[in-house]
Enzyme design. Sequence first.
Site, short mmCIF file in Angstrom:
data_model
loop_
_atom_site.label_atom_id
_atom_site.label_comp_id
_atom_site.label_asym_id
_atom_site.label_seq_id
_atom_site.Cartn_x
_atom_site.Cartn_y
_atom_site.Cartn_z
N SER A 122 -2.47 -3.66 -2.84
CA SER A 122 -1.86 -2.58 -2.52
C SER A 122 -3.20 -1.55 -2.24
O SER A 122 -3.72 -1.15 -3.27
CB SER A 122 -0.84 -2.00 -3.37
OG SER A 122 -0.29 -0.98 -3.12
N ASP A 137 -3.93 2.07 -2.49
CA ASP A 137 -3.42 3.15 -3.00
C ASP A 137 -4.37 4.32 -2.74
O ASP A 137 -5.26 4.48 -3.60
CB ASP A 137 -2.90 3.01 -4.54
CG ASP A 137 -1.97 2.00 -4.54
OD1 ASP A 137 -1.53 1.53 -3.69
OD2 ASP A 137 -2.00 1.60 -5.72
N SER A 141 0.88 -1.39 0.09
CA SER A 141 -0.10 -0.02 -0.10
C SER A 141 0.84 1.30 -0.02
O SER A 141 1.77 1.13 0.28
CB SER A 141 -1.00 -0.01 1.12
OG SER A 141 -1.92 -1.22 1.15
#
Length: 387
Positions: A295, A297, A257
């Site tokens: 991830s 984001d 992340s």
Amino acid sequence: MTARPASEATPSGKPRARALGIPFAGTPGPLNAITDLPGLAVGYETLIRGEGALHVGQGPVRTGVTAILPRGRDGVGDPCAAGMVSFNGNGEMTGTAWIEETGSLDLPILITNTHSVGACHMGAIEWTVRNHPKLAEAWLLPVVGETWDGYLNDINGAHVKPEHAILAIDAARAGPIEEGSVGGGTGMNCYAFKGGNGTASRLVEYGPHRYIVGAFVQANFGSRHELTVAGVPVGRALADDNPMESRRLAAPAGAGSVIAMVATNAPLLPGQCKAMARRIAMGLARTGTTSSHFSGDLFLAFSTANRGALKSRFPEGSPGPEEFDTLRFVPWGRMDPFYAAAAHAIEEAVVNALVANETMIGRDGHRTPALPHDRLVALLREHRAIA
């Protein structure tokens, strides 16, 4: 020996990307940091203790809290125009439903590890109750973002407590700020090198005015083979020392992340802030990532202009005949230089997070190497990206 300028070294003396001669587009502010914005303050509380085998609740601990105060401690409660974008939603950022509704934020922004969001949320509320009791008479919706540090940290232990969030807010200062493995970035990894916190800024000339666009990242994303610096794909050439991705872990390569934000003192509408937040993805892409499914984001942008506007508190009495908010803003057709500044500052912030770092060993002997400066410089010279 002459000290390096703030654009090339952190307050502790760690080199930043420009100290290695790495070129970047755009003109940085004096500090090349988000704190080039007048009044904006950043604070850290870093937790590092223990080594050896993981014992949940006992360590080892490699984590912390980062606090960002858009208008400093005295400016809490004075809203900033703001916009948030979830580029990939495998993460958490609290308070964003209210940002979507009102286009504003007015409390400290905190960043920590994935399982410590609740403690930091409570800490931000406790700090506000103590320091701005009138503001706390209504409701409080702090912004708390996270990235996962479980490769190095005992993430399932309740090591981050509300008091650590309070300490990070109280530590917030203007001026040069530390980068790398500090605050919420302590246990983070980026492109399977040691990652964490990074910052940068850009100047934008607008007629007779000069504005700052500042960037801040908690960088914990990317697979090693993707890493690109100054347009050169260096990741595959630096693939040999990669214990994080060579281990058989539950999380695949590229997971982790990134919490990223851009801030400006240019007057913007909330919708323009959201448009700025979208450009964060362009800056991250310049470092090579394609954004993993695993991830989170999450991007935030805000403007510190238009003080006193966008307040949304309980009304008192009937509205007066001139009780209207007025926002001054850059015309939409003039936004391109600000978009470019956001992308360029984010790119450099990520590389700063990698350069201003050291190898770290955490739980169960898990090791994340630092980006090797000499090998990186040699690769960039080989590709004529630097002299």
